[in-house]
Design an enzyme around this catalytic site. Structure first.
Site, PDB file in Angstrom:
ATOM      1  N   HIS A 157      27.639  48.849  30.516  1.00 50.03           N
ATOM      2  CA  HIS A 157      27.978  49.786  31.445  1.00 50.03           C
ATOM      3  C   HIS A 157      26.927  49.788  32.376  1.00 50.03           C
ATOM      4  O   HIS A 157      27.373  50.526  33.852  1.00 50.03           O
ATOM      5  CB  HIS A 157      27.918  51.155  30.697  1.00 50.03           C
ATOM      6  CG  HIS A 157      29.278  51.146  29.988  1.00 50.03           C
ATOM      7  ND1 HIS A 157      30.546  51.603  30.420  1.00 50.03           N
ATOM      8  CD2 HIS A 157      29.510  51.102  28.625  1.00 50.03           C
ATOM      9  CE1 HIS A 157      31.451  51.436  29.323  1.00 50.03           C
ATOM     10  NE2 HIS A 157      30.894  51.350  28.416  1.00 50.03           N
ATOM     11  N   ARG A 169      47.347  50.082  43.437  1.00 48.60           N
ATOM     12  CA  ARG A 169      48.040  49.406  42.049  1.00 48.60           C
ATOM     13  C   ARG A 169      47.522  50.469  40.900  1.00 48.60           C
ATOM     14  O   ARG A 169      46.412  50.444  40.218  1.00 48.60           O
ATOM     15  CB  ARG A 169      47.338  48.134  42.063  1.00 48.60           C
ATOM     16  CG  ARG A 169      47.870  47.058  42.974  1.00 48.60           C
ATOM     17  CD  ARG A 169      47.085  45.853  42.490  1.00 48.60           C
ATOM     18  NE  ARG A 169      48.024  44.680  43.106  1.00 48.60           N
ATOM     19  CZ  ARG A 169      47.232  44.078  44.072  1.00 48.60           C
ATOM     20  NH1 ARG A 169      46.057  44.164  44.640  1.00 48.60           N
ATOM     21  NH2 ARG A 169      47.872  43.001  44.633  1.00 48.60           N
ATOM     22  N   ARG A 186      51.627  53.145  44.202  1.00 48.47           N
ATOM     23  CA  ARG A 186      52.844  52.174  43.620  1.00 48.47           C
ATOM     24  C   ARG A 186      53.131  52.602  42.370  1.00 48.47           C
ATOM     25  O   ARG A 186      51.986  52.464  41.360  1.00 48.47           O
ATOM     26  CB  ARG A 186      52.531  50.746  43.955  1.00 48.47           C
ATOM     27  CG  ARG A 186      53.669  49.879  43.370  1.00 48.47           C
ATOM     28  CD  ARG A 186      53.308  48.427  43.580  1.00 48.47           C
ATOM     29  NE  ARG A 186      52.186  47.852  42.454  1.00 48.47           N
ATOM     30  CZ  ARG A 186      51.736  46.803  42.599  1.00 48.47           C
ATOM     31  NH1 ARG A 186      52.302  45.606  43.514  1.00 48.47           N
ATOM     32  NH2 ARG A 186      51.036  46.399  41.523  1.00 48.47           N
ATOM     33  N   GLU A 221      59.774  41.843  47.288  1.00 51.57           N
ATOM     34  CA  GLU A 221      58.722  40.585  46.480  1.00 51.57           C
ATOM     35  C   GLU A 221      59.716  39.664  45.871  1.00 51.57           C
ATOM     36  O   GLU A 221      59.510  38.828  45.313  1.00 51.57           O
ATOM     37  CB  GLU A 221      57.829  41.169  45.785  1.00 51.57           C
ATOM     38  CG  GLU A 221      58.138  42.357  45.065  1.00 51.57           C
ATOM     39  CD  GLU A 221      56.721  42.884  44.334  1.00 51.57           C
ATOM     40  OE1 GLU A 221      55.655  42.468  44.408  1.00 51.57           O
ATOM     41  OE2 GLU A 221      57.063  43.800  43.678  1.00 51.57           O
ATOM     42  N   ASN A 271      52.676  38.006  47.558  1.00 51.02           N
ATOM     43  CA  ASN A 271      52.264  37.024  46.238  1.00 51.02           C
ATOM     44  C   ASN A 271      53.411  36.899  45.334  1.00 51.02           C
ATOM     45  O   ASN A 271      53.674  35.606  44.752  1.00 51.02           O
ATOM     46  CB  ASN A 271      51.455  38.152  45.496  1.00 51.02           C
ATOM     47  CG  ASN A 271      49.923  38.738  46.187  1.00 51.02           C
ATOM     48  OD1 ASN A 271      49.935  38.017  47.463  1.00 51.02           O
ATOM     49  ND2 ASN A 271      49.242  39.582  45.519  1.00 51.02           N
ATOM     50  N   ASP A 272      54.214  37.988  45.053  1.00 49.27           N
ATOM     51  CA  ASP A 272      55.254  37.631  44.361  1.00 49.27           C
ATOM     52  C   ASP A 272      56.442  37.040  45.006  1.00 49.27           C
ATOM     53  O   ASP A 272      57.198  36.097  44.463  1.00 49.27           O
ATOM     54  CB  ASP A 272      55.940  38.895  43.664  1.00 49.27           C
ATOM     55  CG  ASP A 272      55.146  39.268  42.338  1.00 49.27           C
ATOM     56  OD1 ASP A 272      55.114  38.324  41.638  1.00 49.27           O
ATOM     57  OD2 ASP A 272      54.939  40.561  41.962  1.00 49.27           O
ATOM     58  N   ARG A 309      52.996  31.537  39.875  1.00 47.35           N
ATOM     59  CA  ARG A 309      51.652  31.727  40.625  1.00 47.35           C
ATOM     60  C   ARG A 309      50.608  31.607  39.873  1.00 47.35           C
ATOM     61  O   ARG A 309      49.467  31.387  40.248  1.00 47.35           O
ATOM     62  CB  ARG A 309      51.623  33.424  41.216  1.00 47.35           C
ATOM     63  CG  ARG A 309      51.419  34.285  40.005  1.00 47.35           C
ATOM     64  CD  ARG A 309      51.833  35.726  40.730  1.00 47.35           C
ATOM     65  NE  ARG A 309      51.055  36.735  40.810  1.00 47.35           N
ATOM     66  CZ  ARG A 309      50.995  37.958  41.197  1.00 47.35           C
ATOM     67  NH1 ARG A 309      52.293  38.332  41.500  1.00 47.35           N
ATOM     68  NH2 ARG A 309      50.126  38.955  41.421  1.00 47.35           N
ATOM     69  N   CYS A 354      51.641  43.609  52.318  1.00 48.13           N
ATOM     70  CA  CYS A 354      50.098  43.813  51.417  1.00 48.13           C
ATOM     71  C   CYS A 354      50.266  42.632  50.655  1.00 48.13           C
ATOM     72  O   CYS A 354      51.203  42.171  49.903  1.00 48.13           O
ATOM     73  CB  CYS A 354      50.696  45.114  50.400  1.00 48.13           C
ATOM     74  SG  CYS A 354      52.134  45.058  49.408  1.00 48.13           S
TER      75      CYS A 354
END
Ligand code: PEP
Ligand code: MG
Length: 781
Positions: free
Chosen positions: A396, A503, A539, A638, A661-662, A672, A709
């Site tokens: 931690h 996210r 999202r 996407e 990305n997708d 990917r 994005c």
């Protein structure tokens, strides 16, 4: 973007591996050998070699190779006027070809067995501005290297250069130490022959600089005076006085209460100072403090006549042993939490209540281990760096040091034996080295590195508050992609104009149960408050595929990326979805929230989402919450199907965000995360670029905002290209923002548009890449 992202992860993993190489290698040779092996593996190339320049600055020598004949190491030498590697040094630039033997500068070396390799990619290694060598990647098949691969290798070269430099420094320190030891020995030997000495042995003289290696857990450099953090020790247990059973039980009860209150305070302090994520460890501590099993074990021992201090010590020790034996490094590290709790209860029992270390001046904290409670109580402004003998990347303290931006190195063997209160220390949290009482040469080197690091950050700093606007006045919005509360600081520090992609799955990955609407609302509120007056695009959960939640079970799927993921899970598990929507709506008044849905492939989904959203809004209104206005609602583009029907989708939502990305993965049918098909995952495939263009055009025509994005836009040249294609908003990983902003402010929209026209007219990715490589040189070098 999947490929970009997976390659980005690949790059990060490679960098992490390289960091651990530094830790585990003992000298420069071993370090280089390990690096070439890891880079060849990660780049999927048959060969990776490192050539270093001799002191004459003209001769390159093969120092390490994976793939070429090992016998060639130290034997292959070339002038910088020879061979492709020489060309890299001469041009101080990348050299790449997919037919090396046909290149006019190709030079064949007997015994190297190099002739089999067609593709060649070479990048220079620099120390400051002086070339110190070359790293070369070669493959049997003729292939061109992608921009992303090149950029990963480029990043690696920085790391390698600093490793080479560090290793040379270490070597020189070691040889200096050997030299000094030799002279000291000689001196001692001579002295023993002096009659006045009577043959007595001289006391051993300690050499000054000690270089020690550990695990780099929080990057950056710092130097200063050591502060050795004291720990409670077994001595306390041995001398502890024991009262009657009742007295000891009472003492324990009181201590437990005090520690519980202390823990609640620490949780609050850390969540204010850092984030709830960082503070969540104290929640676990509270659970342990309330755990029946734990308490009964201690009470039972006290009942048997064992003193409270010893009882706590024994029970805690038992837990520590169990945790320490665990295979999983994360769970193993949890033994430190038990130790922390035990130490604090015993401190209270023994009247040693810790109300925080008061540092009078800035110091580097040196300790066996730093517990969460230490981090909670220390005055963070006074901590220059952290070095511990124990610990790993899961500690931690490591996580908190990273959040606070304090350079830290953990797992430094022999640290407490070597360090003294009066020592000075340099902490290199980037490479994982520390230097105790550094000599002038090392000190100066680090001061220079520190200065350059600060200058680089400073150069971009003035851009922070300037708008991203092209030289001919087109305003572009640069927002941040974030995942954790701690990302807010980085986003703000890099001048993000809000969040383009939050996210939400990330904060929930570390939990043990799904958070309810209030818990979610409180987290979202904090994010929104981090960006006053700026939009935060939240999202909804995008789990499945490669992202899982430990407490949520998925069916086994042969093709998880084509399976039950993302919005499909939300729509099937309506209760979870409603809970998240309610959390977002409840938090919305704290800022400018917008809400976005991932992996949309048809209009039915949008309509169902809207109806569920309306019903949650109505439910909250009935309960008296002020959410009646609802929120702007957008979708991620996407899935290729969404591109095909983009005008219909755009008609029913407020904005669009292209998830490259997708989108790349689904458009090109290339996983990917699958290295075997990485050459198919091509961001510059005309199908990808035309799809983006189509969405941008529809958005413009229908008055709907379109953003990209995804890491694709994090490359400044790509950002210019996308602006030329009509994109006016980006959401990027925050550290990429300043460079992209700089590129936008230095070039015109007209230039971007001309570049986009040219690119969209090409037929193949190869043509596009060749053209863009040329433009990159012209625009940025
Ligand atoms: C994308 O797919 O481009 C995206 C931004 O989402 P993620 O990477 O979270 O799947
Ligand atoms: Mg995605």
């Amino acid at each position: 973007m999947q490929r970009e992202q997976s390659q980005h992860f690949l790059g990060l993993r490679t960098l992490e591996d390289i960091s651990s190489i530094i830790l585990h290698s003992h000298d420069l040779q071993e370090t280089l050998d390990n690096i070439v092996t890891i880079v060849a593996k990660r780049m999927g190339s048959e060969v990776c070699s490192i050539y270093l320049l001799e002191d004459d600055g003209e001769t390159l020598v093969l120092k390490a190779t994976k793939g070429l004949s090992k016998n060639a190491v130290g034997k292959i030498m070339m002038k910088t006027s020879e061979g492709l590697s020489g060309l890299v040094v001469q041009t101080r630039d990348m050299v790449t070809t997919d037919n090396a033997p046909a290149h006019p500068r190709y030079k064949y070396f007997k015994h190297s067995k190099e002739e089999r390799y067609l593709s060649f990619l070479g990048l220079p290694l620099f120390e400051r501005k002086t070339p110190i060598g070359v790293i070369v990647v070669q493959t049997v098949a003729a292939r061109s290297f992608t921009e992303v691969e090149i950029s990963i290798l480029r990043t690696i070269t920085f790391q390698i250069s600093s490793i080479v430099l560090n290793a040379k420094l270490l070597d020189s320190i070691q040889s200096k130490e050997q030299e000094r030891a030799y002279y000291e020995q000689e001196l001692a030997r001579l002295k023993t022959h002096r009659p006045s000495d009577g043959g007595r042995e001289q006391p051993e003289t300690k050499s000054k600089t000690r270089a020690l290696g550990g695990t780099a857990v929080s990057p950056g450099f710092s130097h200063g005076k050591v502060y050795i953090l004291d720990r409670f020790s077994d001595k306390v247990i041995k001398v502890a006085k024991v009262g009657s059973v009742e007295e000891e039980l009472h003492k324990f009860r009181i201590a437990l209460e005090k520690v519980t209150i202390q823990t609640i305070y620490m949780e609050k302090r850390v969540s204010e100072l850092l984030s709830e994520d960082d503070a969540s460890i104290f929640h676990t501590h509270l659970m342990i403090l309330e755990d029946r099993g734990f308490l009964n074990k201690i009470n039972d021992l006290i009942d048997q006549g064992v003193g409270a201090t010893r009882a706590v010590h024994e029970v805690v020790q038992g837990y520590i042993e169990v945790f320490s034996a665990m295979e999983d490094p994360y769970l193993r590290e949890r033994s430190a939490d038990m130790e922390d709790i035990g130490r604090r209860i015993i401190d209270v029992l023994e009247g040693n209540e810790n109300d925080g270390v008061k540092l009078k001046e800035k110091r580097v904290i040196v300790a066996e281990d730093i517990f969460p409670s230490d981090m909670a109580m220390l005055d963070h402004d006074k901590i220059l760096g952290i070095v511990t003998e124990k610990g790993n990347i899961y500690s931690h303290a490591a996580i908190m040091a990273k959040s606070l931006g304090i350079p830290a190195v953990v797992g430094v063997k022999g640290l407490l034996h070597a360090a003294n209160v009066k020592d000075q220390v340099i902490v290199d949290g980037t490479s994982g080295h520390i230097y105790l009482n550094p000599e002038k040469q090392v000190r100066e080197e680090y001061l220079r590195l520190e200065k350059e690091y600060t200058i680089r950050l400073k150069e971009l700093e003035p851009l922070r508050d300037l708008p991203a606007v092209t030289s001919d006045g087109m305003r572009i919005l640069l927002r941040a992609n974030i995942g954790l509360l701690s990302d807010v600081r980085t986003a703000v520090a890099n001048g993000a104009e809000g969040v383009g992609l939050y996210r939400t799955e990330f904060p929930y990955m570390a939990r043990t149960t799904f958070p309810n609407r209030e818990e979610q609302a409180s987290l979202y509120r904090k994010i929104l408050e981090g960006f006053p007056g700026q939009p935060v695009n939240i999202r909804t959960l995008d789990i499945g595929g490669d992202k899982g939640l430990p407490y949520f079970s998925y069916p086994h799927e042969d093709n998880p990326f084509l399976g039950w993921r993302s919005i499909r899970v939300s729509l099937d598990e309506e209760e979870i979805f409603r809970e998240q929507l309610a959390g977002i709506l409840l938090a919305a008044p704290a800022g400018q929230a917008t809400i976005m849905f991932p992996l949309i492939s048809c209009l039915d989904e949008v309509r169902r989402i809207r109806s569920i959203l309306n019903s949650v809004v109505a439910e909250l209104c009935r309960q008296g919450h002020d959410v009646c206005g609802g929120l702007p609602m957008g979708i991620m583009v996407e899935v290729p199907a969404a591109v095909q029907i983009i005008d219909r989708l755009a008609a029913e939502v407020d904005y669009l965000s292209i998830g490259t990305n997708d989108l790349i993965q689904y458009l090109l049918a290339a996983d990917r995360n699958n290295a075997k098909v990485k050459q198919y995952y091509e961001p510059y495939h005309p199908a990808v670029l035309h799809a983006i263009k189509r969405v941008a055009d529809v958005g413009q025509r229908m008055g709907k905002k379109v953003s990209v994005c995804g890491e694709m836009a994090a490359d400044p040249l790509n950002a210019l290209l996308l602006v030329g294609m009509g994109v006016r908003e980006f959401s990027l990983s925050a550290p990429s923002i300043p460079l992209v902003k700089q590129a936008l402010r230095s070039h015109s929209l007209r230039l971007c548009q001309a570049m986009a026209r040219k690119v969209l007219a090409f037929d193949t990715a190869c043509d596009i890449k060749r053209y863009l490589a040329k433009r990159r040189k012209e625009l940025f070098e």
